[in-house]
Design a protein around this motif. Structure first.
Motif, PDB file in Angstrom:
ATOM      1  N   MET A 174      -2.539  -2.816   5.377  1.00 39.10           N
ATOM      2  CA  MET A 174      -2.959  -2.559   5.911  1.00 39.10           C
ATOM      3  C   MET A 174      -3.980  -1.834   5.311  1.00 39.10           C
ATOM      4  SD  MET A 174      -2.528   1.800   7.574  1.00 39.10           S
ATOM      5  CE  MET A 174      -1.542   1.448   9.172  1.00 39.10           C
ATOM      6  N   ILE A 175      -5.738  -2.549   5.804  1.00 44.26           N
ATOM      7  CA  ILE A 175      -6.229  -0.712   5.093  1.00 44.26           C
ATOM      8  C   ILE A 175      -7.175   0.006   5.701  1.00 44.26           C
ATOM      9  CG2 ILE A 175      -9.509  -2.309   3.620  1.00 44.26           C
ATOM     10  CD1 ILE A 175      -7.201  -4.310   3.313  1.00 44.26           C
ATOM     11  N   VAL A 176      -6.849   1.044   4.197  1.00 50.59           N
ATOM     12  CA  VAL A 176      -7.269   2.225   4.357  1.00 50.59           C
ATOM     13  C   VAL A 176      -8.211   2.620   3.973  1.00 50.59           C
ATOM     14  CG1 VAL A 176      -6.248   4.249   3.964  1.00 50.59           C
ATOM     15  CG2 VAL A 176      -4.517   2.735   4.720  1.00 50.59           C
ATOM     16  N   ARG A 177      -9.570   3.403   4.732  1.00 45.07           N
ATOM     17  CA  ARG A 177     -10.470   3.385   3.767  1.00 45.07           C
ATOM     18  C   ARG A 177     -10.826   5.004   3.223  1.00 45.07           C
ATOM     19  NH1 ARG A 177     -15.672   2.456   2.247  1.00 45.07           N
ATOM     20  NH2 ARG A 177     -15.469  -0.133   4.027  1.00 45.07           N
ATOM     21  N   ILE A 178     -10.533   5.460   2.269  1.00 42.96           N
ATOM     22  CA  ILE A 178     -11.347   6.946   1.880  1.00 42.96           C
ATOM     23  C   ILE A 178     -12.212   7.176   1.834  1.00 42.96           C
ATOM     24  CG2 ILE A 178     -11.185   9.104   0.501  1.00 42.96           C
ATOM     25  CD1 ILE A 178      -7.767   7.580  -0.498  1.00 42.96           C
ATOM     26  N   MET A 179     -13.074   8.345   3.032  1.00 46.01           N
ATOM     27  CA  MET A 179     -14.592   8.365   3.021  1.00 46.01           C
ATOM     28  C   MET A 179     -15.288   8.396   1.532  1.00 46.01           C
ATOM     29  SD  MET A 179     -14.852   9.687   6.512  1.00 46.01           S
ATOM     30  CE  MET A 179     -16.301   9.555   7.112  1.00 46.01           C
ATOM     31  N   GLY A 180     -16.578   8.204   1.495  1.00 47.69           N
ATOM     32  CA  GLY A 180     -16.554   8.149   0.234  1.00 47.69           C
ATOM     33  C   GLY A 180     -16.252   8.065  -0.913  1.00 47.69           C
ATOM     34  N   GLU A 181     -15.199   7.364  -1.150  1.00 49.16           N
ATOM     35  CA  GLU A 181     -14.555   6.439  -2.171  1.00 49.16           C
ATOM     36  C   GLU A 181     -13.935   4.732  -1.244  1.00 49.16           C
ATOM     37  OE1 GLU A 181     -10.771   8.178  -3.155  1.00 49.16           O
ATOM     38  OE2 GLU A 181     -11.712  10.390  -3.020  1.00 49.16           O
ATOM     39  N   GLY A 182     -14.007   4.497  -0.772  1.00 48.84           N
ATOM     40  CA  GLY A 182     -13.119   3.072  -0.547  1.00 48.84           C
ATOM     41  C   GLY A 182     -12.894   2.859  -0.057  1.00 48.84           C
ATOM     42  N   GLN A 183     -11.938   1.419   0.010  1.00 53.14           N
ATOM     43  CA  GLN A 183     -10.586   1.002   0.874  1.00 53.14           C
ATOM     44  C   GLN A 183      -9.177   0.956  -0.178  1.00 53.14           C
ATOM     45  OE1 GLN A 183     -12.914  -2.469   2.400  1.00 53.14           O
ATOM     46  NE2 GLN A 183     -12.187  -0.942   4.450  1.00 53.14           N
ATOM     47  N   VAL A 184      -8.631   1.039   0.305  1.00 55.93           N
ATOM     48  CA  VAL A 184      -6.553   0.438  -0.655  1.00 55.93           C
ATOM     49  C   VAL A 184      -6.525  -0.616   0.500  1.00 55.93           C
ATOM     50  CG1 VAL A 184      -7.106   2.188  -1.881  1.00 55.93           C
ATOM     51  CG2 VAL A 184      -5.479   2.254   0.010  1.00 55.93           C
ATOM     52  N   ARG A 185      -6.151  -1.548   0.095  1.00 53.65           N
ATOM     53  CA  ARG A 185      -4.651  -2.595   1.484  1.00 53.65           C
ATOM     54  C   ARG A 185      -3.531  -1.639   0.669  1.00 53.65           C
ATOM     55  NH1 ARG A 185      -4.877  -6.438   3.146  1.00 53.65           N
ATOM     56  NH2 ARG A 185      -6.896  -7.458   1.197  1.00 53.65           N
ATOM     57  N   LEU A 186      -2.383  -1.174   1.700  1.00 53.15           N
ATOM     58  CA  LEU A 186      -1.659  -0.220   1.787  1.00 53.15           C
ATOM     59  C   LEU A 186      -0.884  -0.791   2.399  1.00 53.15           C
ATOM     60  CD1 LEU A 186      -0.544   2.431   0.833  1.00 53.15           C
ATOM     61  CD2 LEU A 186      -1.400   3.452   3.083  1.00 53.15           C
ATOM     62  N   ASP A 187       0.754  -1.504   2.105  1.00 53.29           N
ATOM     63  CA  ASP A 187       2.174  -1.529   2.676  1.00 53.29           C
ATOM     64  C   ASP A 187       2.309  -0.807   3.584  1.00 53.29           C
ATOM     65  OD1 ASP A 187       5.042  -1.995   3.023  1.00 53.29           O
ATOM     66  OD2 ASP A 187       4.754  -3.788   1.430  1.00 53.29           O
ATOM     67  N   THR A 229       6.057   8.383   5.502  1.00 52.76           N
ATOM     68  CA  THR A 229       5.634   9.231   4.220  1.00 52.76           C
ATOM     69  C   THR A 229       4.405  10.016   4.340  1.00 52.76           C
ATOM     70  OG1 THR A 229       6.991   8.677   2.681  1.00 52.76           O
ATOM     71  CG2 THR A 229       5.072   9.978   1.550  1.00 52.76           C
ATOM     72  N   LEU A 230       3.706   9.203   4.980  1.00 48.97           N
ATOM     73  CA  LEU A 230       2.052   9.178   5.240  1.00 48.97           C
ATOM     74  C   LEU A 230       1.677   9.987   7.152  1.00 48.97           C
ATOM     75  CD1 LEU A 230      -0.370   6.667   4.586  1.00 48.97           C
ATOM     76  CD2 LEU A 230       0.166   8.530   3.157  1.00 48.97           C
ATOM     77  N   ASN A 231       2.928   9.858   7.664  1.00 51.20           N
ATOM     78  CA  ASN A 231       2.786  10.389   8.884  1.00 51.20           C
ATOM     79  C   ASN A 231       3.939  12.185   8.344  1.00 51.20           C
ATOM     80  OD1 ASN A 231       1.539   8.870  11.223  1.00 51.20           O
ATOM     81  ND2 ASN A 231       3.266   7.763  10.699  1.00 51.20           N
ATOM     82  N   GLY A 267      -5.023  16.456   0.121  1.00 53.85           N
ATOM     83  CA  GLY A 267      -5.427  16.071  -1.281  1.00 53.85           C
ATOM     84  C   GLY A 267      -3.707  15.178  -1.499  1.00 53.85           C
ATOM     85  N   ALA A 268      -2.418  16.105  -1.438  1.00 54.30           N
ATOM     86  CA  ALA A 268      -1.248  15.349  -0.774  1.00 54.30           C
ATOM     87  C   ALA A 268      -1.475  14.011  -0.169  1.00 54.30           C
ATOM     88  CB  ALA A 268      -0.156  15.619  -0.739  1.00 54.30           C
ATOM     89  N   LEU A 269      -1.811  13.871   0.608  1.00 54.48           N
ATOM     90  CA  LEU A 269      -2.302  12.470   1.440  1.00 54.48           C
ATOM     91  C   LEU A 269      -3.120  11.677   1.066  1.00 54.48           C
ATOM     92  CD1 LEU A 269      -1.493  11.144   4.710  1.00 54.48           C
ATOM     93  CD2 LEU A 269      -3.779  12.999   5.456  1.00 54.48           C
ATOM     94  N   LEU A 270      -4.532  11.727   0.638  1.00 51.85           N
ATOM     95  CA  LEU A 270      -4.613  11.243  -0.063  1.00 51.85           C
ATOM     96  C   LEU A 270      -4.368  10.403  -1.576  1.00 51.85           C
ATOM     97  CD1 LEU A 270      -8.824  13.018   0.438  1.00 51.85           C
ATOM     98  CD2 LEU A 270      -6.775  10.997   1.959  1.00 51.85           C
ATOM     99  N   ASP A 271      -3.562  11.731  -1.926  1.00 50.18           N
ATOM    100  CA  ASP A 271      -3.518  10.970  -3.567  1.00 50.18           C
ATOM    101  C   ASP A 271      -2.460  10.036  -3.235  1.00 50.18           C
ATOM    102  OD1 ASP A 271      -4.519  12.794  -5.512  1.00 50.18           O
ATOM    103  OD2 ASP A 271      -3.247  14.588  -5.417  1.00 50.18           O
ATOM    104  N   ALA A 272      -1.124  10.693  -1.983  1.00 48.13           N
ATOM    105  CA  ALA A 272      -0.157   9.187  -1.609  1.00 48.13           C
ATOM    106  C   ALA A 272      -0.650   7.856  -1.218  1.00 48.13           C
ATOM    107  CB  ALA A 272       0.895   9.865  -0.817  1.00 48.13           C
ATOM    108  N   VAL A 273      -1.803   7.989  -1.186  1.00 50.14           N
ATOM    109  CA  VAL A 273      -2.707   6.803   0.186  1.00 50.14           C
ATOM    110  C   VAL A 273      -3.020   6.164  -1.741  1.00 50.14           C
ATOM    111  CG1 VAL A 273      -4.785   5.663   0.524  1.00 50.14           C
ATOM    112  CG2 VAL A 273      -3.298   6.880   1.975  1.00 50.14           C
TER     113      VAL A 273
END
Length: 92
Positions: A1-14, A20-22, A45-51
């Motif tokens: 899955m591709i996740v975008r954090i606005m203003g930071e970019g994208q990460v590929r996440l299993d 955990t994110l839910n 902050g914890a959610l974004l750090d986990a991603v």
């Protein structure tokens, strides 16, 4: 899955990380409903750090379609409220 954090970019996440994110997403929703600004900040902050921790950053010039878009770390409670669906920020 591709996740975008606005203003930071994208990460590929299993996809296996969604559980955990839910949990964090549910906690964030509860804090938003209560108007708990401090709790909202902490959990966002914890959610974004986990991603960030679980994901692999994509190159800045990569333009993959994002399956999930998360707010920036400095987003306000109102800005995040506008991004919510019935399931919160994270479907499921």
């Amino acid at each position: 899955m591709i996740v975008r954090i606005m203003g930071e970019g994208q990460v590929r996440l299993d996809d296996g990380r969604l559980t955990t994110l839910n949990k964090l997403d549910d906690e964030l929703l509860t804090e938003m409903e209560r108007g708990d600004e401090a709790g909202f900040r902490r959990t966002l902050g914890a959610l974004l750090d986990a991603v960030r921790d679980a994901g692999t950053p994509l190159p800045d010039d990569s333009l993959e379609p994002s399956e999930l878009i998360l707010p920036s770390p400095d987003a306000t409670l109102e800005e995040v409220r506008e991004m919510l669906s019935d399931d919160g920020l994270i479907p499921g």
